[in-house]
Design an enzyme around this catalytic site. Structure first.
Site, PDB file in Angstrom:
ATOM      1  N   ASN A  42       0.827  -1.209   0.000  1.00 47.95           N
ATOM      2  CA  ASN A  42       0.000   0.000   0.000  1.00 47.95           C
ATOM      3  C   ASN A  42       0.859   1.256   0.000  1.00 47.95           C
ATOM      4  O   ASN A  42       0.601   2.208  -0.754  1.00 47.95           O
ATOM      5  CB  ASN A  42      -0.909   0.019   1.233  1.00 47.95           C
ATOM      6  CG  ASN A  42      -1.938  -1.090   1.225  1.00 47.95           C
ATOM      7  OD1 ASN A  42      -2.258  -1.656   0.179  1.00 47.95           O
ATOM      8  ND2 ASN A  42      -2.454  -1.416   2.391  1.00 47.95           N
ATOM      9  N   GLY A 235      -3.647   4.311   7.591  1.00 50.58           N
ATOM     10  CA  GLY A 235      -2.321   4.531   8.151  1.00 50.58           C
ATOM     11  C   GLY A 235      -1.224   4.447   7.102  1.00 50.58           C
ATOM     12  O   GLY A 235      -0.231   5.182   7.167  1.00 50.58           O
ATOM     13  N   ASP A 236      -1.400   3.566   6.120  1.00 51.61           N
ATOM     14  CA  ASP A 236      -0.423   3.450   5.037  1.00 51.61           C
ATOM     15  C   ASP A 236      -0.440   4.693   4.155  1.00 51.61           C
ATOM     16  O   ASP A 236       0.610   5.180   3.723  1.00 51.61           O
ATOM     17  CB  ASP A 236      -0.709   2.209   4.195  1.00 51.61           C
ATOM     18  CG  ASP A 236      -0.709   0.937   5.020  1.00 51.61           C
ATOM     19  OD1 ASP A 236       0.072   0.853   5.983  1.00 51.61           O
ATOM     20  OD2 ASP A 236      -1.499   0.029   4.704  1.00 51.61           O
ATOM     21  N   ALA A 237      -1.641   5.218   3.886  1.00 49.74           N
ATOM     22  CA  ALA A 237      -1.745   6.455   3.110  1.00 49.74           C
ATOM     23  C   ALA A 237      -1.121   7.614   3.873  1.00 49.74           C
ATOM     24  O   ALA A 237      -0.435   8.471   3.290  1.00 49.74           O
ATOM     25  CB  ALA A 237      -3.212   6.751   2.792  1.00 49.74           C
TER      26      ALA A 237
END
Length: 290
Positions: A42, A235-237
């Site tokens: 991601n 959270g990955d973004a």
């Protein structure tokens, strides 16, 4: 900026329901969505979307889910270095309720069938190594190798932080991303003194935004008021947005604002990957402040 992301590559099946069922109960699936997932994958896709170069190191099985995950990554422009293991690719079944909160079910797939020694020579010729959840021995070995080659390390250990011993990786990280639960686990476990001197610590607080501890100071951004649809991958973004903003020369406050905007955009989409771009971030931020 050139980033190598290392960690999980999954195939995600998302089921949206209006509420989670009671025991022996039943609810109707309102929407079903399938796409690539896994924190490392991601972040790599999101970094590419924000005009930086991303590569990915991890593993998949030799099945259809693995082929689909590879194809999506290639189409997104991510350079992949994936070990193909015998067996099935890791599949995550994500049940998302009406508030956007996620319940995750996992199979025992092959998203950790890689060793640090599997990383080809020359692949660490990058500006940053971004580590996500993976076996602690592998994370520590990759972080040591990056340090020896003068590559900065960021670390986002994820959900299993409380039950995995990352005490050898934390001191090697220049930047650490934790959510509130993970930060509590760090305080109760290895302690903040496990971080290297000068390391930056980012703590995400969901709808309440995020804080950054760096240079002896704390920087705070209160986040954006949204109605989340699916918090998977938010959270990955956030991490990708922060890394990209800092690489573009933004200060801490601006980078936190960009990161929170990315997390909010991801929370308004079904699945782990939002359609991030600088134009989308600017439009979102402008609408959020009107």
């Amino acid at each position: 900026m050139q980033v190598l992301c290392a960690g999980h590559v999954n195939w995600d099946v998302t089921l949206r329901v209006d509420r989670l069922p009671a025991r022996d109960g039943e609810v109707t699936i309102e929407e079903q969505h399938q796409a690539g997932g896994g924190s490392a994958a991601n972040v790599a896709v999101n970094v590419e979307s924000l005009d930086h170069d991303a590569a990915l190191f991890g593993s998949v099985g030799g099945d259809e889910s693995g082929r689909l995950a590879r194809r999506e990554l290639t189409e997104a422009g991510v350079e992949t270095h994936l070990v193909e293991a015998d067996g099935a690719t890791a599949v995550k079944y994500l049940v998302v309720d009406g508030d956007g909160e996620v319940m995750m079910l996992s199979n025992r797939g092959k998203n950790e069938a890689f060793e640090a020694s599997d990383l080809p020579a020359g692949v660490l010729d990058v500006d940053l190594l971004h580590l996500t959840n993976q076996p602690p021995d592998v994370a520590a070995a990759l972080a040591r190798r990056a340090g020896e080659e003068g590559v900065r390390v960021s670390f986002s250990p994820g959900r299993r932080f409380a039950d995995r011993d990352f005490s050898r990786t934390l001191p090697l990280a220049d930047l650490v991303f934790l959510n509130r639960r993970e930060a509590t686990a760090l305080t109760n476990g290895a302690g903040l003194d496990a971080l290297a001197d000068g390391a930056e610590l980012v703590i995400t607080r969901g709808a309440a935004g995020a804080e950054l501890r760096a240079d002896g100071r704390t920087y705070v951004h209160e986040g954006f008021d949204i109605d989340p649809l699916d918090t998977t991958g938010a959270g990955d973004a956030f991490a990708a947005g922060f890394l990209a903003a800092r690489a573009d020369g933004e200060g801490y406050e601006a980078a936190l604002s960009v990161a929170n905007a990315c997390g909010a955009i991801a929370s308004r989409c079904v699945g782990a990957r939002a359609d991030l771009s600088w134009g989308a971030i600017e439009s979102f931020a402008a609408g959020a402040t009107d």
